[in-house]
Each structure stands twice: as C-alpha cells, then as structure tokens.
Scaffold this active site. Sequence first.
Site, short mmCIF file in Angstrom:
data_model
loop_
_atom_site.label_atom_id
_atom_site.label_comp_id
_atom_site.label_asym_id
_atom_site.label_seq_id
_atom_site.Cartn_x
_atom_site.Cartn_y
_atom_site.Cartn_z
N ARG A 57 -3.80 7.70 11.54
CA ARG A 57 -4.95 8.25 10.81
C ARG A 57 -5.00 7.70 9.39
NH1 ARG A 57 -5.84 13.91 8.38
NH2 ARG A 57 -8.10 14.06 8.23
N HIS A 61 -8.15 5.68 7.62
CA HIS A 61 -8.76 6.15 6.37
C HIS A 61 -8.65 5.10 5.27
CE1 HIS A 61 -9.41 10.71 6.95
NE2 HIS A 61 -9.36 10.13 8.13
N ASN A 89 -9.21 13.49 2.52
CA ASN A 89 -7.86 12.96 2.69
C ASN A 89 -6.76 13.96 2.37
OD1 ASN A 89 -8.65 10.47 3.61
ND2 ASN A 89 -8.45 9.44 1.63
N HIS A 186 -7.56 9.66 18.90
CA HIS A 186 -7.47 11.12 18.95
C HIS A 186 -6.66 11.61 20.15
CE1 HIS A 186 -11.17 11.97 16.16
NE2 HIS A 186 -10.10 11.53 15.51
#
Length: 316
Positions: A57, A61, A89, A186
Amino acid sequence: MIYSLNVLLVVVRVSLSGAILDVNYYKKSCPEVEDIISTIVRNATVYDRQVPARILRMFFHDCFLRGCDASVLLDSTPDHKAEKDGLANLSLAGYYVIDDAKTHLEQTCPGTVSCADILAIAARDSVVRSGGPSWKVLKGRKDGRISIAEDTKYLPTFYSNTSQLIQSFSEKGLSVKDLVALSGAHTLGFSHCESFEHRLRNFSSAHDTDPTLDPQFAAELKGKCAKPNTDPNAGEYLDSSSRVFDNNYYKRVVGGKGIFESDQTLMGDYRTRWRVETFAKFEGLFFIEFARAMVRLGNVGVVENGEVRANCRFVN
C-alpha cells in the site's frame, strides 16, 4: 506455486521523465541489494504478518502522487507537513522496514541505493512473501525532494466509482486492465470500520444499506461495526485469505462482498466487470497481469535529477 514474470526489455525509457531504469542497475555498485531487502522483508513479516500489505500500500501511495520517488517516506518538519501526514496517509504503516533496509544498504554500499528503489523492491518481495507472483524490478530511480501533505487529496479513495478510478489511473498512464489488476492488491490487508461503515447504514434516501453488498455479508459487517460503541480496532479483512496473495479478492467482489465501494463498483461497469470475473476464474492470469501492472506502476513519474538519500526520512 510462485509465478515469475521476466521482463523482456531489461532497459526501459520512462517517457514521463526521460530516466532510464535497468534491471541490472546495481549489478556492479551494489550486487547484494536484492538479497538484503528480501531478508529485511522476510524478517519483518515474521514479526508482523501485516507487513506485506503495508509495504504494498505504501508503494502505491508513493507512486500515485509525485511518482515513484519515495516522497511518502519523508518526515514532516516544524514548518512543513509531508505526505505521510496527509489525511489519506495517516493509516500507512511499516516505515521501519524501509528504514532498516536503508541502514543495512548504507553499511554495505553507502550512497548508492535510492529509497525509491528500496520501496519498489520491498513491494515485490512483499507479494512474493505472501505467495504471489515475482517479477524483475527495474531500478535506477532517484529520490525526490518534495513531499506535500495536501497532495494526498488526489489519491483514489474508498468511495471512488469506476469512472473516477479509470480517470485517475489514466492520468498516470495506467490502463483499465492495470486498474483491475492492481485492485487485486486488496487480497492482502485489513480495514477498520470507518472506511466502509457508511455502506451499512443510511446509505442513501432509497437504501439503508448499499444494495451492491450481499445482504448476509452486510449483516455480518453490521455486527462487527456495531454502534454506538464501536471498537476503534473493529473492522474486516479485505478477503477471507487476507495474508495470502491469491485471487480470492475477485471472487468476493463477484459475490457482492467487496469491502470498499471502490472494489464493488468494478462489478457495476462493463469496462471492468468482465476483467474481475476473468481474474476470479483464472488466478494464474491475474498473477501475470498483476506483475505486469506493478512494473508499469513502478515507471510512473520516475525522478531523473533527484538524489540518493542517506536517510529515507530526510532530504540530504
């Protein structure tokens, strides 16, 4: 079984920056780089089973804002708020894994390996450590010097619909196929109730619960996210095998059990639905397309004239 995708073009020119990435970038200057990072990720995962999901993740980001330049790793200063402290975040974790890898690499080959490359390699190793596919990571990224908390508002959200997601990915040079494949990340991880409980109660004027949710699954989620005394740690794993990288995520989305709106919306759009259904049936194909999409994601906004930070938390 571990699937491996070998990148046929060893050297790739990244159109967004003109920078050249090469699988063998550190072959002479730091040949131990991949072994060191792999060991760090493995040891961290033994300590904390959530590390793979967190690193994966974090990589997404980072790349999705200013490009893959490790700007997400920079700490805020008294007069400047960095990306990691932006609202989107605040739930990122696992920075210590990258710090640890950087410390070891500075001892082995000082001033050589960028934090951006460390994060890219660690993301790959996180997937492999979880039973997912492997791919050859292109290297040679430089670390950026700019990190702005307000920029995190441009990240895709849990509430995004398919059209918004397609537009957001397109702006980064990523296709619809990349969107659906990368959504498969995911398959790892956990979400707290606050990210999806709006789907469970008072969803709209016509529906108390999001109608795209499987009714029985929605009832289970309501129980876990009970009000008014919701446990702040309450939530749900993103799929039923959340520590194993597999195609179970797609099977759940097909069955109306996607945790986020941004997951379930993929079944409601003809541009993405058939890809979700295909990945749900063919795990091997998903692995291949995920690996390819991760290579493309890693090419986004690569910095050509950056630096190699001595500490990933601070510019030199």
